[in-house]
Motif scaffolding. Structure first.
Motif, PDB file in Angstrom:
ATOM      1  N   SER B  10     -51.850  25.044 -42.198  1.00 20.19           N
ATOM      2  CA  SER B  10     -51.552  26.272 -41.824  1.00 20.19           C
ATOM      3  C   SER B  10     -50.746  26.204 -40.558  1.00 20.19           C
ATOM      4  CB  SER B  10     -52.638  27.083 -41.316  1.00 20.19           C
ATOM      5  OG  SER B  10     -53.430  26.551 -40.492  1.00 20.19           O
ATOM      6  N   PHE B  11     -49.770  26.953 -40.348  1.00 22.82           N
ATOM      7  CA  PHE B  11     -48.938  26.862 -39.338  1.00 22.82           C
ATOM      8  C   PHE B  11     -49.055  28.054 -38.307  1.00 22.82           C
ATOM      9  CE2 PHE B  11     -46.033  24.252 -41.969  1.00 22.82           C
ATOM     10  CZ  PHE B  11     -45.885  23.111 -41.272  1.00 22.82           C
ATOM     11  N   GLU B  12     -49.476  27.935 -37.095  1.00 26.14           N
ATOM     12  CA  GLU B  12     -49.738  28.846 -36.170  1.00 26.14           C
ATOM     13  C   GLU B  12     -50.654  29.985 -36.805  1.00 26.14           C
ATOM     14  OE1 GLU B  12     -45.747  29.413 -36.035  1.00 26.14           O
ATOM     15  OE2 GLU B  12     -45.467  27.520 -35.004  1.00 26.14           O
ATOM     16  N   GLY B  13     -51.871  29.603 -37.503  1.00 22.89           N
ATOM     17  CA  GLY B  13     -52.661  30.402 -37.990  1.00 22.89           C
ATOM     18  C   GLY B  13     -52.414  31.064 -39.366  1.00 22.89           C
ATOM     19  N   ARG B  14     -51.072  30.532 -39.805  1.00 21.49           N
ATOM     20  CA  ARG B  14     -50.649  31.270 -41.139  1.00 21.49           C
ATOM     21  C   ARG B  14     -50.863  30.299 -42.398  1.00 21.49           C
ATOM     22  NH1 ARG B  14     -45.585  32.594 -43.449  1.00 21.49           N
ATOM     23  NH2 ARG B  14     -44.540  31.154 -42.121  1.00 21.49           N
ATOM     24  N   MET B  15     -51.801  30.565 -43.069  1.00 18.74           N
ATOM     25  CA  MET B  15     -52.292  29.647 -44.203  1.00 18.74           C
ATOM     26  C   MET B  15     -51.109  29.398 -45.147  1.00 18.74           C
ATOM     27  SD  MET B  15     -54.882  27.845 -45.062  1.00 18.74           S
ATOM     28  CE  MET B  15     -56.579  28.675 -45.077  1.00 18.74           C
ATOM     29  N   ILE B  16     -50.554  28.132 -45.187  1.00 19.90           N
ATOM     30  CA  ILE B  16     -49.499  27.749 -46.136  1.00 19.90           C
ATOM     31  C   ILE B  16     -50.051  27.109 -47.294  1.00 19.90           C
ATOM     32  CG2 ILE B  16     -47.377  26.714 -46.294  1.00 19.90           C
ATOM     33  CD1 ILE B  16     -47.207  28.722 -44.334  1.00 19.90           C
ATOM     34  N   LEU B  17     -50.876  26.222 -47.224  1.00 19.04           N
ATOM     35  CA  LEU B  17     -51.565  25.377 -48.298  1.00 19.04           C
ATOM     36  C   LEU B  17     -53.169  25.729 -48.207  1.00 19.04           C
ATOM     37  CD1 LEU B  17     -49.935  21.999 -48.149  1.00 19.04           C
ATOM     38  CD2 LEU B  17     -49.312  24.028 -49.673  1.00 19.04           C
ATOM     39  N   GLY B  34     -42.826  26.256 -57.998  1.00 16.81           N
ATOM     40  CA  GLY B  34     -43.319  27.647 -57.192  1.00 16.81           C
ATOM     41  C   GLY B  34     -41.839  28.524 -56.494  1.00 16.81           C
ATOM     42  N   GLN B  35     -42.152  29.664 -56.048  1.00 11.99           N
ATOM     43  CA  GLN B  35     -41.108  30.270 -55.616  1.00 11.99           C
ATOM     44  C   GLN B  35     -40.576  29.692 -54.304  1.00 11.99           C
ATOM     45  OE1 GLN B  35     -42.678  33.955 -54.999  1.00 11.99           O
ATOM     46  NE2 GLN B  35     -42.157  35.044 -57.035  1.00 11.99           N
ATOM     47  N   SER B  36     -39.457  30.364 -53.846  1.00 16.03           N
ATOM     48  CA  SER B  36     -38.929  29.652 -52.740  1.00 16.03           C
ATOM     49  C   SER B  36     -39.994  29.911 -51.456  1.00 16.03           C
ATOM     50  CB  SER B  36     -37.475  30.279 -52.493  1.00 16.03           C
ATOM     51  OG  SER B  36     -37.376  29.686 -51.250  1.00 16.03           O
ATOM     52  N   GLY B  37     -40.208  29.187 -50.807  1.00 19.38           N
ATOM     53  CA  GLY B  37     -41.258  29.784 -49.669  1.00 19.38           C
ATOM     54  C   GLY B  37     -42.757  29.540 -49.976  1.00 19.38           C
ATOM     55  N   SER B  38     -43.026  29.322 -51.141  1.00 13.99           N
ATOM     56  CA  SER B  38     -44.479  29.251 -51.551  1.00 13.99           C
ATOM     57  C   SER B  38     -45.328  27.856 -51.210  1.00 13.99           C
ATOM     58  CB  SER B  38     -44.525  29.091 -53.288  1.00 13.99           C
ATOM     59  OG  SER B  38     -43.715  27.887 -53.750  1.00 13.99           O
ATOM     60  N   GLY B  39     -44.221  27.112 -50.244  1.00 17.03           N
ATOM     61  CA  GLY B  39     -45.127  25.902 -49.725  1.00 17.03           C
ATOM     62  C   GLY B  39     -44.864  24.618 -50.201  1.00 17.03           C
ATOM     63  N   LYS B  40     -44.113  24.461 -51.114  1.00 13.44           N
ATOM     64  CA  LYS B  40     -43.736  23.299 -51.863  1.00 13.44           C
ATOM     65  C   LYS B  40     -43.166  22.061 -51.061  1.00 13.44           C
ATOM     66  CE  LYS B  40     -40.376  24.915 -54.605  1.00 13.44           C
ATOM     67  NZ  LYS B  40     -40.245  26.255 -53.890  1.00 13.44           N
ATOM     68  N   THR B  41     -42.501  22.241 -50.216  1.00 19.70           N
ATOM     69  CA  THR B  41     -41.894  21.221 -49.239  1.00 19.70           C
ATOM     70  C   THR B  41     -42.988  20.904 -48.372  1.00 19.70           C
ATOM     71  OG1 THR B  41     -39.738  22.201 -49.235  1.00 19.70           O
ATOM     72  CG2 THR B  41     -40.141  20.846 -47.431  1.00 19.70           C
ATOM     73  N   VAL B  42     -43.860  21.904 -47.814  1.00 21.62           N
ATOM     74  CA  VAL B  42     -44.857  21.783 -47.071  1.00 21.62           C
ATOM     75  C   VAL B  42     -45.897  20.630 -47.700  1.00 21.62           C
ATOM     76  CG1 VAL B  42     -47.001  22.694 -45.679  1.00 21.62           C
ATOM     77  CG2 VAL B  42     -44.590  23.661 -45.475  1.00 21.62           C
ATOM     78  N   LEU B  43     -46.024  20.983 -48.876  1.00 18.02           N
ATOM     79  CA  LEU B  43     -47.153  20.096 -49.783  1.00 18.02           C
ATOM     80  C   LEU B  43     -46.597  18.685 -49.852  1.00 18.02           C
ATOM     81  CD1 LEU B  43     -49.590  19.615 -51.558  1.00 18.02           C
ATOM     82  CD2 LEU B  43     -48.480  20.841 -53.487  1.00 18.02           C
ATOM     83  N   LEU B  50     -45.542  13.571 -43.493  1.00 21.82           N
ATOM     84  CA  LEU B  50     -44.786  14.142 -42.483  1.00 21.82           C
ATOM     85  C   LEU B  50     -45.253  15.125 -41.706  1.00 21.82           C
ATOM     86  CD1 LEU B  50     -41.379  13.679 -44.187  1.00 21.82           C
ATOM     87  CD2 LEU B  50     -42.193  12.352 -42.243  1.00 21.82           C
ATOM     88  N   HIS B  51     -46.329  15.890 -42.562  1.00 14.44           N
ATOM     89  CA  HIS B  51     -47.200  17.004 -41.812  1.00 14.44           C
ATOM     90  C   HIS B  51     -48.623  16.454 -41.854  1.00 14.44           C
ATOM     91  CE1 HIS B  51     -43.977  19.974 -41.579  1.00 14.44           C
ATOM     92  NE2 HIS B  51     -44.080  20.345 -43.038  1.00 14.44           N
ATOM     93  N   GLU B  52     -49.408  16.798 -40.645  1.00 12.71           N
ATOM     94  CA  GLU B  52     -50.561  16.507 -40.405  1.00 12.71           C
ATOM     95  C   GLU B  52     -51.359  17.750 -40.856  1.00 12.71           C
ATOM     96  OE1 GLU B  52     -53.182  13.693 -38.661  1.00 12.71           O
ATOM     97  OE2 GLU B  52     -50.965  13.834 -38.030  1.00 12.71           O
TER      98      GLU B  52
END
Ligand SMILES: Nc1ncnc2c1ncn2[C@@H]1O[C@H](COP(=O)(O)OP(=O)(O)O)[C@@H](O)[C@H]1O
Ligand SMILES: [Mg+2]
Lengths: 246, 258
Positions: B10-17, B34-43, B50-52
């Protein structure tokens, strides 16, 4: 509160910058490139502002020492002290904070938002060290030479001013320049310059490294970097002067 | 093989994955869609560290990658190649220098060996005669190719690609897709690709993970996509009305055959 958070993050980044550097050979190349990029290209602007500063300071001193009780050679002496002690280090550093600081923050900030920093990290490179360390080292080494240049050109500016305006005898100016020259004062100015170089490059690197978002944010990071490093320069000017001269 | 187990981010309390688990096989092109903004890059960035992540594990073969100390991570990173959405070539270096950088930093190769390896990789992705150009002088397709060359120069075991054909025309897209698939098979790499491009799904989707609202909504192969009943997947894959009709017809035929 924000100040402590800022300082904490800044120190954490510094730790990353100075830990586990990559192959030395690569660094040597990058340091040489940065000397050229950050230092050598600043020679022109430093010379330009120094010659004007030296001229103006001489003029001001001459106008203010208009009393028959003050020997004229003191004008040259006061000019030299002012240029050597403050202008060649602090004022030049403020100018370089604008030129070099904004350059570093926007360069690294752009690398951040276009994933270039992530690309380095994925390869297993310590990106903070790879990008920021060569800039710090090269400027800490090179900026004192800019200060020496500034001292020389500044005094020359005063000479030119005196010669052009004939506001007081040129011989007195030269006598003043040669009065009580303390090597320690020059060392003090050069040490200050190195500290300022460290502050400018590391603070600007910090703002760039943690930029996020888009080009607007990079612009903001760049502005903030310049403001923060100017403030840091002034604060450390005070601290170092208290420590070394008083 | 790469295995993700119960990844939360999550980022700042917003659950992404939200609890993502899946397995990506070696020698195959595995897609995350997945749609744009669905969290593919974050995954993808979570997989390569690169993300903890907030919690969960990422295994590279049998090693729990995201729990490793820095130096051991660094050792594994030298077997990882990644292609970023915008290419992420270093602006201040030429094409040739960009591809050579990992060799400079991590190998003891001689200059001649390095140059030979870089030339081989650039040739493999069909970049000829552009060695001394800077990234700003390249077209979008060329940037992607150079990025691929840089990603494979160290002979990676794992390859991550974030929307490798976004912003490219359909024909170039297919060329890039096939290039990645060929390289994956040739060198037996574990490849994970983010995409929202349906041509890619149908062309190289050997394993597909569909992310929706931060969850793993569906997984299967490109053949499974055609006869899946998953509503969100169908809405996503067959987004245009023509595609919806085509899908309806396929489904009808399927039922009448049964
Ligand atoms: N560094 C970040 N900080 C905060 N939010 C982020 C960050 N990176 C991504 N997000 C958010 O995560 C969500 C998923 O983004 P992303 O993974 O880029 O989507 P996509 O599937 O298009 O690649 C978006 O809502 C984005 O705003
Ligand atoms: Mg994305």
């Amino acid at each position: 509160m924000k100040f402590f958070e800022f300082s904490g993050n800044y120190l954490l980044l510094l730790r990353k910058v100075f830990s586990r550097p990559e192959k030395f050979r690569i660094y040597r190349k990058r340091i040489m490139a940065e000397m050229d990029h950050l230092g050598y290209t600043s020679v022109g602007i430093v010379a330009l502002i120094s010659i004007f500063m030296g001229a103006v300071v001489t003029l001001q001193m001459a106008l203010n020492f208009e009393s028959p009780f003050i020997p004229k050679y003191l004008i040259g002496y006061a000019t030299r002290e002012t240029v050597f002690l403050e202008f060649s280090s602090t004022v030049v550093a403020l100018i370089l904070a604008g030129k070099v600081g904004s350059n570093i923050a926007s360069e690294i900030g752009t690398m951040r938002i276009t994933d270039q920093i992530d690309a380095l990290e994925v390869m297993g490179i310590n990106s903070a060290s790879y990008l920021i360390l060569p800039k710090i080292v090269s400027s800490v080494v090179f900026f004192p030479f800019l200060a020496i240049l500034s001292m020389f050109v500044g005094v020359l500016g005063g000479y030119a001013m005196t010669w052009l305006t004939e506001i007081f005898p040129l011989e007195d100016y030269v006598t003043g320049l040669r009065t009580e020259l303390k090597l320690f004062n020059i060392a003090y100015a050069l040490i200050k310059t190195s500290v300022f170089a460290f502050l400018i490059t590391s603070i600007a690197g910090f703002y760039g490294y943690y930029a996020k978002g888009n080009s607007l944010e990079v612009g903001k990071a760049s502005t903030n970097a310049v403001v923060a490093s100017c403030v840091a320069i002034l604060v450390f000017d005070l601290i170092l002067t208290k420590l070394m001269l008083v | 093989m790469i295995r993700a187990e119960h990844i939360f981010k999550s980022f700042e309390g917003r659950m992404i994955l939200d609890d993502i688990s899946s397995t990506f096989d070696t020698g195959k092109t595995n897609l995350i869609i997945g749609q744009s903004g669905s969290g593919k890059t974050v995954l993808l960035k979570s997989l390569v560290g690169l993300h903890e992540v907030d919690s969960g594990e990422v295994f590279f073969d049998d090693v729990c990658f995201n729990r490793l100390p820095f130096m051991e991570k660094k050792a594994i990173r030298q077997h990882v190649g990644m292609i970023f959405q915008g290419g992420a070539l270093l602006d201040s270096s030429t094409v040739f220098q960009n591809v050579r950088l990992p060799l400079d930093l991590f190998t003891r190769m001689s200059k001649a060996e390095k140059n030979k390896r870089v030339a081989f990789c650039l040739d493999r992705v069909n970049i000829v005669g552009s060695n001394d150009l800077f990234p700003s002088e390249l077209s979008g397709g060329m940037i992607k190719r150079v990025a691929i060359a840089r990603a494979i120069v160290m002979n990676p075991e794992y390859l991550f690609c974030d929307e490798p054909n976004s912003g490219l025309d359909p024909k170039t897209s297919v060329v890039i897709d096939n290039l990645i698939r060929e390289i994956t098979e040739e060198y037996n790499i574990t490849t994970v690709i983010n995409t929202h491009d349906m041509n890619s799904v149908m062309e190289i989707g050997e394993k597909i993970v569909f992310i929706h609202q931060g969850k793993k909504w569906w997984e299967g192969t490109r053949y499974n996509v055609l006869d899946s009943n998953n509503k969100e997947l169908n809405d996503f894959v067959f987004a245009s009305s023509t595609a919806k009709q085509a899908k309806a017809r396929i489904t009808e035929q399927g039922q009448s055959l049964r």
